[in-house]
Design a protein around this motif. Structure first.
Motif, PDB file in Angstrom:
ATOM      1  N   CYS A  72      34.807  36.152  34.821  1.00  0.00           N
ATOM      2  CA  CYS A  72      34.882  34.692  34.880  1.00  0.00           C
ATOM      3  C   CYS A  72      35.766  34.133  33.760  1.00  0.00           C
ATOM      4  N   MET A  73      36.463  35.010  33.062  1.00  0.00           N
ATOM      5  CA  MET A  73      37.312  34.600  31.954  1.00  0.00           C
ATOM      6  C   MET A  73      38.790  34.767  32.333  1.00  0.00           C
ATOM      7  N   GLY A  74      39.638  33.916  31.748  1.00  0.00           N
ATOM      8  CA  GLY A  74      41.066  34.012  32.002  1.00  0.00           C
ATOM      9  C   GLY A  74      41.863  33.829  30.726  1.00  0.00           C
TER      10      GLY A  74
ATOM     11  N   SER B 288      30.139  34.889  40.209  1.00  0.00           N
ATOM     12  CA  SER B 288      29.355  35.689  41.155  1.00  0.00           C
ATOM     13  C   SER B 288      29.790  37.147  41.193  1.00  0.00           C
ATOM     14  N   GLY B 289      30.905  37.460  40.512  1.00  0.00           N
ATOM     15  CA  GLY B 289      31.404  38.834  40.527  1.00  0.00           C
ATOM     16  C   GLY B 289      31.960  39.251  41.869  1.00  0.00           C
ATOM     17  N   ALA B 290      32.557  38.307  42.597  1.00  0.00           N
ATOM     18  CA  ALA B 290      33.103  38.599  43.922  1.00  0.00           C
ATOM     19  C   ALA B 290      34.263  39.589  43.818  1.00  0.00           C
ATOM     20  N   GLU B 291      34.388  40.414  44.847  1.00  0.00           N
ATOM     21  CA  GLU B 291      35.462  41.399  44.867  1.00  0.00           C
ATOM     22  C   GLU B 291      36.810  40.706  45.029  1.00  0.00           C
ATOM     23  N   SER B 292      37.748  41.032  44.144  1.00  0.00           N
ATOM     24  CA  SER B 292      39.055  40.384  44.157  1.00  0.00           C
ATOM     25  C   SER B 292      39.925  40.937  45.281  1.00  0.00           C
TER      26      SER B 292
END
Length: 332
Positions: free
Chosen positions: A113-115, A44-48
């Motif tokens: 969304c990648m790690g 969702s591209g949420a703010e970290s």
């Protein structure tokens, strides 16, 4: 600041005299985090919230406070504070790099969304290395955009470094890398990759390639094109395709023929065969293109493009002929 900082009554905050009260509170919170995060994460591209802690420290911490946290925090803190020190052009970077090498820690990084896993040494090296990219971006943006557009699109337009300063520091970092015998192989792979698999000191590179044989260490060793190393590449053939492209010796021809079927979608294998002009290898190139062009795999077009890019890098007459066929395929 959007992050809410909670002072937990059950766990009293440790106070460091080197840090102001506000910096210390945020530092303690960041020091509990387990991974590095980019500004926006997840599908969702949420703010970290982790990134916001780092961003706030960047705004309020002094240089001496940032250095203290870089030296004493956990690996997440060390990473973020290293980035700040690079941005501020600290004169403590080389010392910090040497300290990290002695007790190197791994860290997990979440971008979008990648790690992936990295190390604090390779992260610090990368921050320095990409200052040159930032300088190039500045030149490009100033040349191609108005000041209004630069501001609107929030281009990275600031760096305190010059190319000469960056390159001189990178030389010193490289010396520190070569001076170590126990560097984490993840760091080696990332650093060798950033340097396009070209590194000074043949003896030390060979030491690392023998100790930690990997795609990256072998490719870096191959750039020296020493025939005494051919056996090492043959022994590690499945991770040596990139190395073969750096050292396309005829001794690999038979092996590459035997590996064709299982590597139809292997980008390093494309590099290896593209670098060799022998008739037997040219047949492999044609076989792979024929199979890809007739495949109904949804990624076929992408793999054809990867093969095309590899062929373009090497001066073989057959490569030029095959590139014409690939162009017709694209047009079709």
């Amino acid at each position: 600041m959007k992050v809410k900082i909670y002072i937990l009554l059950l766990f009293p905050i440790v106070t460091f005299s080197q840090l102001s009260e506000k910096v210390n509170i945020i530092y303690q919170e960041l020091n509990t985090k387990k991974q590095i995060e980019s500004q926006n994460i997840g599908y969702s591209g949420a703010e970290s919230q982790v990134y916001l802690l780092y961003s706030e420290l960047d705004k309020i911490a002094t240089d001496s406070e940032v250095l203290f946290m870089a030296e004493n925090g956990n690996n997440v803190v060390k990473n973020y504070m290293s980035a700040i020190l690079v941005d501020r052009k600290s004169n403590k970077i080389l010392d910090l790099f040497k300290t990290f090498i002695k007790n190197e820690e791994e860290v997990h990084i979440q971008t979008g969304c990648m790690g992936y896993n990295s190390t604090i040494v390779s992260q610090l090296y990368s921050y320095i290395f990409y200052q040159n990219k930032k300088i190039e971006n500045i030149k490009f943006n100033k040349k191609n955009y108005t000041l209004k557009e630069i501001k609107e699109y929030q281009f990275e337009i600031e760096t305190k470094w010059t190319k000469k300063e960056i390159n001189n520091l990178l030389k010193e970092l490289n010396f520190a890398v070569l001076d170590s015998d126990e560097l984490n192989p993840i760091s080696l792979n990332i650093i060798f990759n950033l340097n396009n698999y070209k590194f000074d000191n043949y003896d030390k590179v060979k030491y690392f390639a023998n100790k930690y044989p990997s795609r990256e260490t072998l490719a870096t060793l191959a750039n020296f094109q020493n025939k005494n190393d051919l056996e090492l590449f043959h022994q590690n053939i499945d991770i040596s395709f990139l190395a073969i492209s750096k050292f396309p010796d005829e001794s690999f021809i038979k092996t590459l023929q035997n590996k064709e079927i299982e590597n139809l979608e292997n980008l390093d294998y494309y590099e290896a065969i593209s670098s060799i002009c022998a008739d037997d290898i040219n047949q492999i190139k044609k076989n792979i293109f024929d199979k890809l062009s007739k495949s109904d795999n949804m990624f076929t077009q992408e793999y054809v493009q990867y093969l095309e890019e590899a062929l373009k890098k090497y001066s073989c007459e057959f490569n030029s002929h095959l590139l014409l066929e690939i162009e017709k395929f694209h047009n079709r």
